[in-house]
Enzyme design. Structure first.
Site, PDB file in Angstrom:
ATOM      1  N   GLU A  95      -5.406  -8.460   0.814  1.00  0.00           N
ATOM      2  CA  GLU A  95      -6.031  -8.302   1.901  1.00  0.00           C
ATOM      3  C   GLU A  95      -7.302  -7.948   1.544  1.00  0.00           C
ATOM      4  OE1 GLU A  95      -4.742  -4.939   4.198  1.00  0.00           O
ATOM      5  OE2 GLU A  95      -2.678  -5.435   3.969  1.00  0.00           O
ATOM      6  N   GLU A 114       0.772  -1.388   0.123  1.00  0.00           N
ATOM      7  CA  GLU A 114       0.110  -0.080  -0.021  1.00  0.00           C
ATOM      8  C   GLU A 114       0.857   1.295  -0.003  1.00  0.00           C
ATOM      9  OE1 GLU A 114      -3.257  -0.169   2.760  1.00  0.00           O
ATOM     10  OE2 GLU A 114      -4.031  -1.837   2.298  1.00  0.00           O
TER      11      GLU A 114
HETATM   12  C1  FCB Z   1      -4.575  -1.979   5.316  1.00  0.00           C
HETATM   13  C2  FCB Z   1      -3.014  -2.294   5.777  1.00  0.00           C
HETATM   14  C3  FCB Z   1      -2.983  -3.310   6.888  1.00  0.00           C
HETATM   15  C4  FCB Z   1      -4.363  -3.201   7.828  1.00  0.00           C
HETATM   16  C5  FCB Z   1      -5.532  -3.118   7.116  1.00  0.00           C
HETATM   17  C6  FCB Z   1      -6.840  -3.280   7.783  1.00  0.00           C
HETATM   18  O1  FCB Z   1      -4.584  -0.767   5.037  1.00  0.00           O
HETATM   19  O2  FCB Z   1      -2.428  -2.586   4.849  1.00  0.00           O
HETATM   20  O3  FCB Z   1      -1.975  -3.171   7.626  1.00  0.00           O
HETATM   21  O4  FCB Z   1      -4.095  -1.885   8.705  1.00  0.00           O
HETATM   22  O5  FCB Z   1      -5.648  -2.046   6.298  1.00  0.00           O
END
Ligand code: FCB
Length: 448
Positions: free
Chosen positions: A352, A170
């Site tokens: 994620e 990210e």
């Molecule tokens: C993302 C992050 C991760 C976690 C999730 C909920 O932005 O990469 O570390 O905090 O959100």
């Protein structure tokens, strides 16, 4: 169980996993020679983190990693995405490595492999060594070389056993919130530093790709991006322009140069003065996949009080959210997967996706989290729809294995499939963990 995901439609070999990151779970922040990171510093700034929480102990994964791997084995996941803490292996960011820190990841990787799980190693999940920040951090062009040297250390040490590497997690979040909208470390608000940080992260990514390719036989490399539709809160010209500019920062500033060899138009003009000849060729190196982190869309508005004039708007009336104001719109996840496939022409791994809550154990110690099951059901169904519509999705990692340190929000939002009682460290799989294990089991049976 409140809802059932159909396991049909996922091809044989589809990879199911879970994700974590070093600072959020490891703890042992001052142990065995680990150096401080910008997040250790941020946690000590008054107001930097809700409740004054820190990652000093977190889930104590540094000591309890074997138990955590047993939990993953119980889920039946095929892969585990984690990050190496740069300041644990290079306490000052460069120079002398820390043997005890390197040994920890040896033990972790060996145990993950022993459990029949593929390790997916991310080099950078936001914990820049403080010593490097003191030299200018991501705003200093030298950071690309520091990152490449760190990548050499990690690749040489673990590349015999780890074959899947991500360079950065990210980048738009840690550059925008680190250097423009101060929600994350290092908490600076400076347009020029933000622009330089964007460009230098891209240079570091390109250098990291070359290092990994050179040092790891059979390597598979990607970067992990948080892409989500940015929707103007109203139809006004100001909100539409704010949304378009936020879209460049959030969705395009990294994957476009890394994979298409160009910055999006508004940012291109602003970043140009910080570039040197040959930079785009250094950034745009061949990679094997793109990682997508996605939770829901963004509603954006013009906001003259922020560094770049854009801000986050309230959710539309009646929109469902999953506890911390993050909206639930699975069809936008489907569209995002299709868009990424078409735009970048690479296999996509969802690195994620998940749902927060403040799940607490009941009188019998069980943790029931129907809202997370509903969210994951909707989103895995949407992913399967995307695949039917042509998205080339090869795997999916739930965020997260464990409840953990949620950055500026501290320990409030819980994203884990496994509940962690922070005072004692006790782990309790939630009902969503059983749901996920069942999805994995059934999808393998159906595919076989
Ligand atoms: C993302 C992050 C991760 C976690 C999730 C909920 O932005 O990469 O570390 O905090 O959100």
């Amino acid at each position: 169980m409140t809802a059932a995901t159909s396991a049909e439609g996922f091809p044989p070999g589809f990879l199911w996993g879970v994700s974590t990151s070093a600072y959020q779970i490891e703890g042992a922040a001052a142990q065995d020679g680990r150096g401080p990171s910008i997040w250790d510093t941020r946690c000590r700034v008054p107001g930097g983190v809700v409740n004054g929480d820190t990652g000093d102990v977190a889930c104590d994964h540094y000591h309890r990693y074997a138990e955590d791997i047993a939990l993953m084995r119980g889920l039946g996941v095929g892969a585990y995405r984690f990050s190496v803490a740069w300041p644990r292996v290079l306490p000052r960011g460069r120079g002398a490595p820390n043997d005890k820190g390197l040994d920890f990841y040896d033990r972790l990787i060996d145990a993950v492999l022993e459990a029949g799980i593929e390790p997916w190693l991310c080099l950078y999940h936001w914990d820049l060594p403080q010593s490097l920040h003191d030299l200018g951090g991501w705003a200093n062009r030298d950071v690309a070389g520091w990152f490449a040297d760190y990548a050499v250390l990690v690749a040489r040490r673990y590349g015999d056993r780890v074959k899947h590497f991500a360079t950065v997690n990210e980048p738009s979040v840690f550059t925008l919130f680190g250097y423009a909208i101060p929600w994350a470390a290092p908490g600076i608000t400076d347009r020029a530093m933000n622009l330089r940080a964007i460009h230098h992260v891209n240079l570091a990514h390109g250098a990291g790709v070359d290092v990994l390719r050179d040092h790891v036989p059979g390597v598979s490399i990607g970067a992990i991006h948080n892409c989500q539709p940015v929707i103007p809160a109203t139809d006004s010209e100001a909100d539409r322009e704010a949304a378009a500019f936020l879209d460049e920062h959030w969705n395009l500033a990294f994957p476009d140069p890394q994979l298409l060899g160009r910055y999006p138009s508004r940012l291109a003009a602003l970043i140009e003065p910080h570039m040197q000849a040959g930079d785009m060729a250094r950034i745009c190196r061949p990679t094997d996949w793109i990682g997508l982190n996605h939770y829901g869309p963004i509603f954006a508005k013009a906001d003259a009080s922020t560094t770049w004039g854009f801000g986050w708007a309230d959710l539309p009336d009646g929109a469902e959210d999953h506890g911390i104001g993050w909206p639930v719109f699975p069809e936008m996840f489907r569209d995002e997967l299709v868009r990424l496939t078409r735009r970048y022409r690479l296999p996509v791994y969802v690195a994620e996706n998940g749902c927060s809550g403040n799940d607490t154990p009941d009188a019998n110690g069980a943790v029931d989290d129907p809202r997370r099951i509903r969210y994951l059901t909707l989103y895995t169904d949407a992913m399967r729809d995307a695949m039917r519509a042509g998205a080339d999705v090869r795997g999916y990692f739930v965020w997260s294995l464990l409840d953990s340190f949620e950055w500026g929000s501290g320990y409030g939002p819980r994203f884990g499939l496994v509940h962690v009682d922070f005072p004692t460290g006790t782990r309790t799989p939630k009902s969503s963990a059983r749901w996920y294990a069942e999805l994995i089991r059934r999808s393998r049976t159906v595919a076989a």
